[in-house]
Motif scaffolding. Structure first.
Motif, PDB file in Angstrom:
ATOM      1  N   GLY A 148      48.637  40.511  24.484  1.00  0.00           N
ATOM      2  CA  GLY A 148      49.897  40.562  25.220  1.00  0.00           C
ATOM      3  C   GLY A 148      50.885  41.599  24.741  1.00  0.00           C
ATOM      4  O   GLY A 148      52.033  41.626  25.198  1.00  0.00           O
ATOM      5  N   SER A 149      50.484  42.496  23.836  1.00  0.00           N
ATOM      6  CA  SER A 149      51.385  43.529  23.326  1.00  0.00           C
ATOM      7  C   SER A 149      51.812  44.484  24.435  1.00  0.00           C
ATOM      8  O   SER A 149      51.003  44.868  25.287  1.00  0.00           O
ATOM      9  N   TYR A 150      53.101  44.872  24.391  1.00  0.00           N
ATOM     10  CA  TYR A 150      53.631  45.837  25.340  1.00  0.00           C
ATOM     11  C   TYR A 150      53.824  47.215  24.709  1.00  0.00           C
ATOM     12  O   TYR A 150      54.446  48.086  25.310  1.00  0.00           O
ATOM     13  N   ASN A 151      53.300  47.417  23.526  1.00  0.00           N
ATOM     14  CA  ASN A 151      53.470  48.690  22.820  1.00  0.00           C
ATOM     15  C   ASN A 151      52.436  49.693  23.342  1.00  0.00           C
ATOM     16  O   ASN A 151      51.285  49.695  22.910  1.00  0.00           O
ATOM     17  N   TYR A 152      52.881  50.551  24.258  1.00  0.00           N
ATOM     18  CA  TYR A 152      51.943  51.476  24.887  1.00  0.00           C
ATOM     19  C   TYR A 152      51.396  52.507  23.915  1.00  0.00           C
ATOM     20  O   TYR A 152      50.309  53.048  24.124  1.00  0.00           O
ATOM     21  N   GLU A 153      52.123  52.808  22.856  1.00  0.00           N
ATOM     22  CA  GLU A 153      51.633  53.772  21.882  1.00  0.00           C
ATOM     23  C   GLU A 153      50.351  53.294  21.211  1.00  0.00           C
ATOM     24  O   GLU A 153      49.556  54.111  20.735  1.00  0.00           O
ATOM     25  N   ASN A 154      50.148  51.976  21.171  1.00  0.00           N
ATOM     26  CA  ASN A 154      48.963  51.417  20.513  1.00  0.00           C
ATOM     27  C   ASN A 154      47.834  51.094  21.490  1.00  0.00           C
ATOM     28  O   ASN A 154      46.773  50.645  21.071  1.00  0.00           O
ATOM     29  N   MET A 155      48.066  51.312  22.776  1.00  0.00           N
ATOM     30  CA  MET A 155      47.022  51.020  23.761  1.00  0.00           C
ATOM     31  C   MET A 155      46.124  52.241  23.915  1.00  0.00           C
ATOM     32  O   MET A 155      46.598  53.343  24.200  1.00  0.00           O
ATOM     33  N   ASN A 156      44.836  52.051  23.709  1.00  0.00           N
ATOM     34  CA  ASN A 156      43.945  53.197  23.722  1.00  0.00           C
ATOM     35  C   ASN A 156      42.561  52.923  24.322  1.00  0.00           C
ATOM     36  O   ASN A 156      41.660  53.749  24.217  1.00  0.00           O
ATOM     37  N   ARG A 157      42.385  51.764  24.951  1.00  0.00           N
ATOM     38  CA  ARG A 157      41.086  51.471  25.565  1.00  0.00           C
ATOM     39  C   ARG A 157      41.295  50.633  26.824  1.00  0.00           C
ATOM     40  O   ARG A 157      42.307  49.939  26.963  1.00  0.00           O
ATOM     41  N   TYR A 158      40.304  50.741  27.721  1.00  0.00           N
ATOM     42  CA  TYR A 158      40.269  49.847  28.876  1.00  0.00           C
ATOM     43  C   TYR A 158      38.984  49.045  28.806  1.00  0.00           C
ATOM     44  O   TYR A 158      37.888  49.607  28.620  1.00  0.00           O
ATOM     45  N   SER A 159      39.109  47.730  28.972  1.00  0.00           N
ATOM     46  CA  SER A 159      37.956  46.835  28.880  1.00  0.00           C
ATOM     47  C   SER A 159      37.503  46.392  30.267  1.00  0.00           C
ATOM     48  O   SER A 159      38.272  45.783  31.011  1.00  0.00           O
ATOM     49  N   PHE A 160      36.235  46.678  30.574  1.00  0.00           N
ATOM     50  CA  PHE A 160      35.651  46.181  31.813  1.00  0.00           C
ATOM     51  C   PHE A 160      35.133  44.757  31.635  1.00  0.00           C
ATOM     52  O   PHE A 160      34.773  44.105  32.612  1.00  0.00           O
ATOM     53  N   LYS A 161      35.122  44.297  30.400  1.00  0.00           N
ATOM     54  CA  LYS A 161      34.765  42.907  30.120  1.00  0.00           C
ATOM     55  C   LYS A 161      35.941  41.989  30.403  1.00  0.00           C
ATOM     56  O   LYS A 161      35.797  40.923  31.015  1.00  0.00           O
ATOM     57  N   TYR A 162      37.140  42.425  29.963  1.00  0.00           N
ATOM     58  CA  TYR A 162      38.345  41.616  30.142  1.00  0.00           C
ATOM     59  C   TYR A 162      39.224  42.128  31.286  1.00  0.00           C
ATOM     60  O   TYR A 162      40.253  41.520  31.594  1.00  0.00           O
ATOM     61  N   HIS A 163      38.841  43.245  31.871  1.00  0.00           N
ATOM     62  CA  HIS A 163      39.553  43.817  33.023  1.00  0.00           C
ATOM     63  C   HIS A 163      41.023  44.102  32.725  1.00  0.00           C
ATOM     64  O   HIS A 163      41.921  43.684  33.447  1.00  0.00           O
ATOM     65  N   GLY A 164      41.244  44.833  31.651  1.00  0.00           N
ATOM     66  CA  GLY A 164      42.594  45.228  31.286  1.00  0.00           C
ATOM     67  C   GLY A 164      42.579  46.167  30.093  1.00  0.00           C
ATOM     68  O   GLY A 164      41.517  46.467  29.521  1.00  0.00           O
TER      69      GLY A 164
END
Length: 238
Positions: A148-164
């Motif tokens: 549930g983190s909203y820190n976009y600087e730390n977002m670096n992958r997209y999961s097709f398993k979890y769809h997000g």
């Protein structure tokens, strides 16, 4: 005008997207003649006022007054190709029986952005993102799907398993299964364009490299979740 087809040697049937989001089929008699009153429609994309008579079904076009010629779109092949892709993707989802003003608003704003020389791949991404729900797909880029983190600087992958999207707090093989690396800025831009109101997006100030990364991300998800194929997609230089 979003599509046209020959009716006879001299005439065409054209379809325009009206301001209220309705598809209006019109007979343009004499369209193919050298001195046709509709020659402005042969000069690429334009935003025009159409005068026609119609009772039921197909109408008859009588006059066209050009409001904006979109010279910057029509004068550049790559930008013209992006505009053609936008027309194709909106045209396919437009219901001939149900008017949708949001589709007209989206196309109008996208063409304005393109003609004002905003980065073309980000404009295309903006259109695709807004159309996700209409194609029955979800775009989950607002927060890390696991924590549930909203820190976009730390977002670096997209999961097709979890769809997000995933943040970098998740590193084990189970969490990363069926995930792909995505530039964090692309995730941030996708989330921004998802929530911005169409009429409030007056410019997109990013460079072409970021625009291409954003488009590749959005296009990957759109193809995965909708399965749609567009002819103009293969013409894009990307």
């Amino acid at each position: 005008m979003i599509r046209h087809t020959n009716y006879s040697e001299s005439s065409k049937i054209i379809t325009v997207l009206s301001e209220n989001g309705a598809l209006v089929p019109l007979m343009a008699r004499g369209f193919n003649k050298p001195r046709s009153p509709f020659n402005s429609l042969k000069q690429g994309f334009n935003h025009s006022l159409y005068t026609y008579s119609r009772h039921r079904g197909m109408g008859t076009l009588t006059e066209v007054d050009v409001i904006s010629q979109y010279n910057n779109i029509n004068g550049d092949f790559d930008t013209y190709t992006v505009a053609s892709f936008i027309v194709e993707i909106i045209n396919r989802i437009t219901d001939e029986e149900i008017a949708d003003p949001a589709l007209y608003k989206l196309m109008y704003q996208a063409f304005k952005l393109l003609d004002d020389k905003n980065e073309k791949y980000s404009v295309l991404s903006f259109v695709i993102i807004k159309l996700f729900p209409k194609y029955g797909a979800l775009l989950n880029v607002d927060q890390c799907v696991l924590c549930g983190s909203y820190n976009y600087e730390n977002m670096n992958r997209y999961s097709f398993k979890y769809h997000g999207v995933l943040c970098n707090n998740h590193t084990n093989d189970e969490e990363l299964e069926r995930s792909v690396f995505v530039n964090s800025r692309s995730i941030y831009l996708a989330a921004f364009l998802k929530h911005v109101q169409i009429e409030h997006l007056n410019s997109i100030n990013i460079d072409e490299a970021d625009g291409k990364k954003l488009f590749k991300f959005v296009d990957m998800l759109f193809q995965e979740y909708t399965g749609e194929f567009f002819k103009t997609r293969k013409l894009l230089q990307i």
